[in-house]
Scaffold this motif. Structure first.
Motif, mmCIF file in Angstrom:
data_model
loop_
_atom_site.group_PDB
_atom_site.id
_atom_site.type_symbol
_atom_site.label_atom_id
_atom_site.label_comp_id
_atom_site.label_asym_id
_atom_site.label_seq_id
_atom_site.Cartn_x
_atom_site.Cartn_y
_atom_site.Cartn_z
ATOM 1 N N ASN A 67 -86.937 45.764 11.695
ATOM 2 C CA ASN A 67 -87.052 46.951 10.839
ATOM 3 C C ASN A 67 -88.110 47.960 11.291
ATOM 4 O OD1 ASN A 67 -85.757 48.207 8.673
ATOM 5 N ND2 ASN A 67 -87.380 47.678 7.250
ATOM 6 N N VAL A 68 -88.401 48.009 12.599
ATOM 7 C CA VAL A 68 -89.348 49.023 13.084
ATOM 8 C C VAL A 68 -88.630 50.269 13.618
ATOM 9 C CG1 VAL A 68 -91.195 47.379 13.610
ATOM 10 C CG2 VAL A 68 -89.509 47.974 15.390
ATOM 11 N N GLY A 69 -87.286 50.229 13.647
ATOM 12 C CA GLY A 69 -86.535 51.411 14.067
ATOM 13 C C GLY A 69 -85.941 51.335 15.455
ATOM 14 N N THR A 118 -96.595 53.057 10.266
ATOM 15 C CA THR A 118 -97.011 52.934 8.859
ATOM 16 C C THR A 118 -97.457 51.520 8.500
ATOM 17 O OG1 THR A 118 -94.800 52.378 7.991
ATOM 18 C CG2 THR A 118 -95.317 54.712 8.279
ATOM 19 N N GLU A 119 -97.279 50.568 9.423
ATOM 20 C CA GLU A 119 -97.616 49.171 9.135
ATOM 21 C C GLU A 119 -98.848 48.733 9.935
ATOM 22 O OE1 GLU A 119 -96.112 47.137 7.021
ATOM 23 O OE2 GLU A 119 -94.413 48.422 6.450
ATOM 24 N N ASP A 169 -93.823 60.592 11.865
ATOM 25 C CA ASP A 169 -93.616 61.639 10.852
ATOM 26 C C ASP A 169 -94.078 61.188 9.471
ATOM 27 O OD1 ASP A 169 -91.326 59.844 11.281
ATOM 28 O OD2 ASP A 169 -90.404 60.898 9.602
ATOM 29 N N GLN A 170 -94.357 59.887 9.329
ATOM 30 C CA GLN A 170 -94.737 59.343 8.028
ATOM 31 C C GLN A 170 -96.231 59.068 7.893
ATOM 32 O OE1 GLN A 170 -92.200 56.056 6.797
ATOM 33 N NE2 GLN A 170 -90.476 56.860 7.978
ATOM 34 N N ILE A 171 -97.022 59.454 8.906
ATOM 35 C CA ILE A 171 -98.467 59.235 8.819
ATOM 36 C C ILE A 171 -99.192 60.554 9.094
ATOM 37 C CG2 ILE A 171 -98.292 56.830 9.570
ATOM 38 C CD1 ILE A 171 -99.406 57.790 12.322
ATOM 39 N N ILE A 200 -93.490 58.549 18.679
ATOM 40 C CA ILE A 200 -92.211 59.219 18.420
ATOM 41 C C ILE A 200 -91.837 59.112 16.942
ATOM 42 C CG2 ILE A 200 -91.334 58.618 20.718
ATOM 43 C CD1 ILE A 200 -89.431 56.626 19.162
ATOM 44 N N SER A 201 -90.830 59.862 16.569
ATOM 45 C CA SER A 201 -90.097 59.616 15.326
ATOM 46 C C SER A 201 -88.634 59.500 15.717
ATOM 47 C CB SER A 201 -90.280 60.748 14.313
ATOM 48 O OG SER A 201 -89.352 60.594 13.241
#
Length: 308
Positions: free
Chosen positions: A25-27, A105-106, A134-136, A160-161
């Protein structure tokens, strides 16, 4: 048209194999799909979505990259889990480059520590790919880079995002720079080496992952029983079975008056028609096979083990 010799700019045609590893689940699958420009790996917000190696092909004037999306490395709880982790770890020694993808984010945890220890035992160059930037807040990025730089001698560190596409083109350019001169392994218009049956089964499984929760996502497998073309040649008929481990799970997947199974089929058929470019007739049913994840014969039937 890709010119393999790149004679116009006197640049060598570079090619190689790139493994994508990381915790569940890290993308990883999101990154893979973005790089090749279409869906070749199913995506879900649930861990352990990828069970097999997914190979995707990126071809350009610079060369050809074969990306291998591995199952997320995690503590296995079944024979299927053992297979997934072994598959991911074995890939590290078979490629030209490893992309270690982390979630910005983790916090670094036991999963990352385990992977870092494994990376110390391979000679393959490793890029650290920091996803979801993009989330930090931008100020949080430098300390994260410094933290990981102390843990391993990464060839490159690339933030990256994958979802937004931020800096993914730069990542691909950087990969090409370290690849050796090599051949074109696949035709220029090919984006995956998996047969249609595999892709069809994965699309059905993806819809189950999207529409169910709790224990259901990890308890299913999809078997494509038959694929045949209609007499008019314009329709592809697909018959598939979703396997679960308990009768209660079968009831959930079928749903009240069959509504859940109808929705799964409708969404899967829509994606199949877009991906395969033809009209699809899809029939799906549900079967119970108790504890299939720990039965080696069943795992072989679903294609999780080689015969050798």
């Amino acid at each position: 048209m890709v010119n393999q010799n790149n004679k116009q700019n006197n640049q060598p045609f570079r090619s190689g194999f790139v493994a994508i590893i990381g915790r569940p689940n890290v993308g990883k699958s999101t990154l893979l799909n973005h790089v090749v420009g279409q869906k070749v790996a199913i995506m879900s917000n649930k861990p352990q979505t990828t069970r097999n190696q997914i190979r995707a092909v990126h071809t350009s004037e610079k060369g050809q990259l074969i990306f291998i999306d591995t199952p997320g490395i995690h503590k296995p709880k079944s024979k299927l889990g053992d297979y997934m982790v072994t598959t991911a770890e074995n890939t590290l020694n078979e490629v030209d480059l490893v992309l270690f993808v982390i979630d910005a984010t983790e916090k670094r945890g036991a999963g990352e520590e385990y992977i870092l220890e494994r990376l110390k035992k391979v000679n393959t160059p490793v890029f650290l790919v920091i996803n979801k930037i993009d989330q930090i807040h931008p100020e949080a990025l430098l300390p994260l880079i410094d933290e990981y730089r102390k843990q391993h001698d990464f060839k490159e560190i690339v933030p990256i995002s994958a979802l937004e596409g931020n800096n993914t083109a730069a990542l691909v350019d950087t990969i090409y720079k370290i690849m050796p001169e090599g051949p074109m392994y696949y035709p220029a218009d090919q984006v995956s080496d998996h047969p249609e049956r595999f892709i069809v089964a994965e699309l059905i499984r993806e819809k189950v992952l999207h529409l169910t929760r709790e224990e259901i996502p990890h308890s299913i497998a999809v078997s494509v029983e038959e694929m045949k073309r209609g007499e008019n040649g314009k329709t592809l008929y697909i018959y598939a079975a979703i396997y679960v481990e308990r009768d209660s799970q079968k009831g959930i997947l079928i749903g009240k008056r069959g509504e859940m199974l109808k929705e799964i089929s409708k969404r899967a058929r829509f994606d199949m028609e877009r991906l395969l470019g033809e009209k699809i007739f899809l029939e799906v049913w549900v079967k119970v096979k108790k504890d299939w994840r720990n039965q080696e014969r069943m795992l072989r039937n679903f294609g999780f083990y080689d015969e050798n």
